[in-house]
Scaffold this motif. Structure first.
Motif, PDB file in Angstrom:
ATOM      1  N   UNK A 148      15.457   0.138   4.650  1.00 56.81           N
ATOM      2  CA  UNK A 148      15.237   1.107   4.338  1.00 56.81           C
ATOM      3  C   UNK A 148      16.277   2.263   4.131  1.00 56.81           C
ATOM      4  N   UNK A 149      16.405   2.318   3.101  1.00 57.22           N
ATOM      5  CA  UNK A 149      17.486   3.717   3.274  1.00 57.22           C
ATOM      6  C   UNK A 149      17.150   5.130   2.131  1.00 57.22           C
ATOM      7  N   UNK A 150      17.150   6.274   2.784  1.00 60.15           N
ATOM      8  CA  UNK A 150      16.580   7.383   2.615  1.00 60.15           C
ATOM      9  C   UNK A 150      17.806   7.926   1.773  1.00 60.15           C
ATOM     10  N   UNK A 151      19.178   8.047   1.637  1.00 62.38           N
ATOM     11  CA  UNK A 151      20.242   8.039   0.640  1.00 62.38           C
ATOM     12  C   UNK A 151      19.502   6.962  -0.984  1.00 62.38           C
ATOM     13  N   UNK A 152      20.272   7.742  -1.469  1.00 60.09           N
ATOM     14  CA  UNK A 152      20.189   7.010  -2.959  1.00 60.09           C
ATOM     15  C   UNK A 152      21.653   5.765  -2.815  1.00 60.09           C
ATOM     16  N   UNK A 153      20.361   4.474  -3.595  1.00 58.84           N
ATOM     17  CA  UNK A 153      21.286   3.235  -3.939  1.00 58.84           C
ATOM     18  C   UNK A 153      21.676   3.055  -5.096  1.00 58.84           C
ATOM     19  N   UNK A 154      22.143   2.342  -6.540  1.00 64.00           N
ATOM     20  CA  UNK A 154      21.689   1.594  -7.035  1.00 64.00           C
ATOM     21  C   UNK A 154      22.576   0.393  -7.076  1.00 64.00           C
ATOM     22  N   UNK A 155      21.178   0.123  -7.636  1.00 70.19           N
ATOM     23  CA  UNK A 155      20.700  -1.469  -7.952  1.00 70.19           C
ATOM     24  C   UNK A 155      21.330  -2.145  -8.432  1.00 70.19           C
ATOM     25  N   UNK A 156      22.222  -3.324  -8.618  1.00 64.63           N
ATOM     26  CA  UNK A 156      23.093  -4.543  -8.664  1.00 64.63           C
ATOM     27  C   UNK A 156      22.119  -5.498  -9.674  1.00 64.63           C
ATOM     28  N   UNK A 157      20.791  -6.049  -9.549  1.00 67.81           N
ATOM     29  CA  UNK A 157      20.101  -6.838 -10.110  1.00 67.81           C
ATOM     30  C   UNK A 157      19.605  -6.012 -12.017  1.00 67.81           C
ATOM     31  N   UNK A 158      19.222  -6.491 -12.095  1.00 68.04           N
ATOM     32  CA  UNK A 158      18.733  -6.496 -13.316  1.00 68.04           C
ATOM     33  C   UNK A 158      17.868  -5.074 -13.862  1.00 68.04           C
ATOM     34  N   UNK A 159      18.027  -4.120 -12.301  1.00 61.91           N
ATOM     35  CA  UNK A 159      16.701  -2.663 -12.872  1.00 61.91           C
ATOM     36  C   UNK A 159      18.091  -1.516 -13.088  1.00 61.91           C
ATOM     37  N   UNK A 160      19.444  -2.015 -12.760  1.00 60.45           N
ATOM     38  CA  UNK A 160      19.995  -0.875 -12.286  1.00 60.45           C
ATOM     39  C   UNK A 160      20.646   0.168 -12.139  1.00 60.45           C
ATOM     40  N   UNK A 161      19.149   0.710 -11.663  1.00 61.51           N
ATOM     41  CA  UNK A 161      18.598   1.990 -11.289  1.00 61.51           C
ATOM     42  C   UNK A 161      19.199   2.557  -9.718  1.00 61.51           C
ATOM     43  N   UNK A 162      19.035   4.065  -9.921  1.00 58.23           N
ATOM     44  CA  UNK A 162      19.230   4.981  -8.042  1.00 58.23           C
ATOM     45  C   UNK A 162      18.375   4.951  -8.272  1.00 58.23           C
TER      46      UNK A 162
END
Length: 602
Positions: free
Chosen positions: A175-189
């Motif tokens: 679980x992460x409270x901070x924002x990450x970017x998806x390296x999968x198919x989504x690509x969102x943050x």
């Protein structure tokens, strides 16, 4: 998805306090119990050591600096153990891990070390997890907002503590409270979310003394978004490793399917619990379920106890083919209520605990009582009852006793006792009928989803006379009048089928899993060697997504419930085309199966 169930012992309380833990206060006071007293956690506790940080042994007395870590309990030795950091929360009945300070942990380290390229075994860790107020836990952090919940770590190339061990795990589910970017198919943050962090190579990128150290370590991690944090419900994670593939399923949906052939030389193992990657706070994480498997799931069973003491039958009733005297011109089967079933109920020659291995045995004779005038088959079978012992809720209808698919209208989902469903069972069929008509002999239904009128799935085992290996197949019955569909998973359902070379023998253990998410139903058969066979059914044209079926010309709300046990598919009396009602089956012919694992979740 998916736990080890034996007798719940007397709860033991302990008094403990965490002291000042910054944000994320401890809950481990008088509302806590010993984890090993909860049979559903014994699978994990019998297969894992407990690793815990010693907060009294930290650099300069600062829990955000380096602290010592050790194994505080060995696998199988948890009988009287609990602590302020490891306990069952009594109000929820869930296994709870706590820890404060950066890089500190309370984790179960599963003792089996395995190679991830095994083609014979799939290693699986399943857990339903709910971090408690994690944003409050990390509110005062000055370095990171991340809590690791599950890991696949490594033991190096020699299965030993040496220079080939990488300091980095293959996988962390966090679980992460901070924002990450998806390296999968989504690509969102996304923030306040779950992630799979996967190491993409087998290089050592930190320890310069490691044999695999690479001073020019490339970008080593991919982040895969697994879903948003839900404060009200646990998230169901399933991590599967084998045949050089890493799969992460979340709430029944495959979110990661990653080629890990680069990891083949490294022995690996699972971890589960709390590992903090932030400062100045205390993590509290609850596990509703936690199960490890390197093949079939088998419960911890006590052969001296009744089935309800070995399995969680708190939301099941039982039909037995004994005449209750209430049938109008027919022998009506007896229903054993949830309350009675869980009062150490057994019935000789129909439902009992096998005294040799603790399995839950179901036996059903052809010449038994039936559940209604509309059926000619007998059964000894569990029927899911989500209401438990609350008899104020009706057995039938869209209500707290039954569940619905997530494809039905929202108003029906809100009324139901559950949405979507998963059932996993491990069993061995011990006997099938050997007399009677060719089209009936040797058949038994071992698991179902039943709707109000129809059956989205019936799983069959069939062994024909003269064969030693049987077939497994299932039927899908639409609710809208479309043709019934048949799916052959092992062998054939034909009356004159050849013996399947890969068939299942009597007394051979295997598992089935039925998983429904919306209009998609997935059925998986698992063998003792861990190999699996999977079929997927798209039910979008079966009528169930409407949420209604037609009864006596009236649109009526449809609902679901699981069934498990033995439903005999041979019969003593019927009428053929010549009016002859003798099918040649013998009255004392029977079916029998022994269950070693049974769980349901919604």
């Amino acid at each position: 998805m998916k736990n080890n169930l034996t007798r719940t012992l007397f709860l033991a309380l302990f008094l403990a306090a965490c002291g000042d833990s910054g944000n994320g206060s401890s809950t481990s006071t008088t509302n806590s119990s010993i984890p090993y007293d909860y049979s559903k956690y014994r699978n994990a506790l019998n297969n894992a050591n407990l690793q815990q940080t010693d907060l009294s042994d930290c650099t300069d007395g600062d829990i955000n600096e380096s602290c010592s870590k050790s194994d505080v309990v060995d696998a199988g030795d948890y009988e009287d153990y609990s602590s302020e950091y490891f306990y069952v929360d009594k109000s929820s009945g869930w296994l709870t891990f706590e820890m404060e300070g950066k890089s500190n942990r309370t984790e179960l380290r599963f003792t089996e070390n395995f190679l991830t390229d095994s083609t014979e075994t799939t290693y699986t860790l399943s857990a339903e997890i709910l971090p408690i107020s994690p944003t409050e836990s990390v509110a005062n952090s000055t370095d990171g907002e991340e809590i690791t919940l599950l890991q696949v770590h490594n033991k190096g190339e020699n299965n030993a503590t040496d220079n080939t061990v990488l300091s980095h795990p293959l996988l962390r589910v966090v679980w992460d409270g901070e924002s990450r970017s998806d390296d999968g198919t989504d690509g969102g943050s996304y923030s306040n979310a779950y992630w799979a962090i996967i190491k993409t190579n087998a290089y050592e990128c930190s320890d310069v003394d490691g044999d695999n150290y690479n001073p020019n370590c490339p970008d080593s991690y991919d982040n895969f978004y697994l879903g948003a944090y839900d404060a009200d419900n646990p998230t169901d994670f399933e991590v599967k490793v084998g045949n050089s593939q890493l799969v992460v399923n979340v709430d029944g949906t495959k979110m990661v399917d990653h080629d890990i052939s680069y990891w083949a030389a490294l022995y690996s193992y699972f971890k589960a619990g709390v590992y903090n990657q932030y400062t100045n706070g205390n993590s509290v994480v609850r596990f509703k379920t936690l199960t490890y498997s390197d093949g079939l799931l088998i419960s911890e069973l006590d052969s001296s106890l009744a089935p309800s003491a070995n399995f969680d039958l708190s939301k099941w009733n039982l039909s037995v083919p004994i005449d209750n005297g209430e049938g109008d011109g027919y022998k009506k089967a007896t229903t054993v209520t949830v309350e009675d079933l869980n009062d150490d109920y057994q019935l000789a020659d129909y439902f009992w605990t096998d005294t040799s291995d603790g399995g839950m045995v179901f036996k059903d004779y052809i010449d038994g009582a039936i559940t209604s005038k509309n059926t000619t088959y007998t059964r000894t079978e569990l029927r899911e009852m989500l209401r438990g012992t609350d008899t104020s809720i009706s057995t039938q209808g869209v209500n707290g006793n039954n569940w619905v698919f997530s494809s039905v209208p929202t108003d029906l989902q809100n009324k139901a006792g559950g949405v979507d469903g998963n059932m996993v069972a491990t069993l061995a069929v011990n006997h099938v009928t050997t007399t009677g008509k060719d089209s009936y002999v040797g058949r038994v239904i071992i698991g179902q989803i039943h709707a109000a009128s129809d059956e989205p799935i019936r799983i069959y085992y069939r062994l024909l006379p003269g064969h030693t290996k049987g077939s497994v197949y299932f039927a899908h019955e639409p609710s809208n009048g479309n043709d019934e569909q048949w799916y052959e998973m092992i062998g054939s359902r034909d009356d004159d089928a050849d013996e399947p070379s890969d068939g299942i023998e009597l007394d051979e253990k295997f598992s089935y899993e039925i998983d429904v998410v919306g209009d998609i139903m997935t059925v998986t058969i698992t063998r003792e060697d861990g190999s699996t066979i999977e079929e997927e059914v798209d039910m979008s044209n079966s009528g169930y997504s409407d949420g209604y079926y037609t009864k006596d010309g009236v649109e009526t709300e449809d609902y679901m419930y699981f069934k498990a046990g033995v439903y005999n598919q041979n019969k003593l009396v019927d009428e053929d085309e010549d009016g002859n009602d003798d099918y040649g089956a013998e009255a004392d012919d029977y079916v029998q199966a022994t269950f070693y694992y049974l769980t349901v979740s919604h």
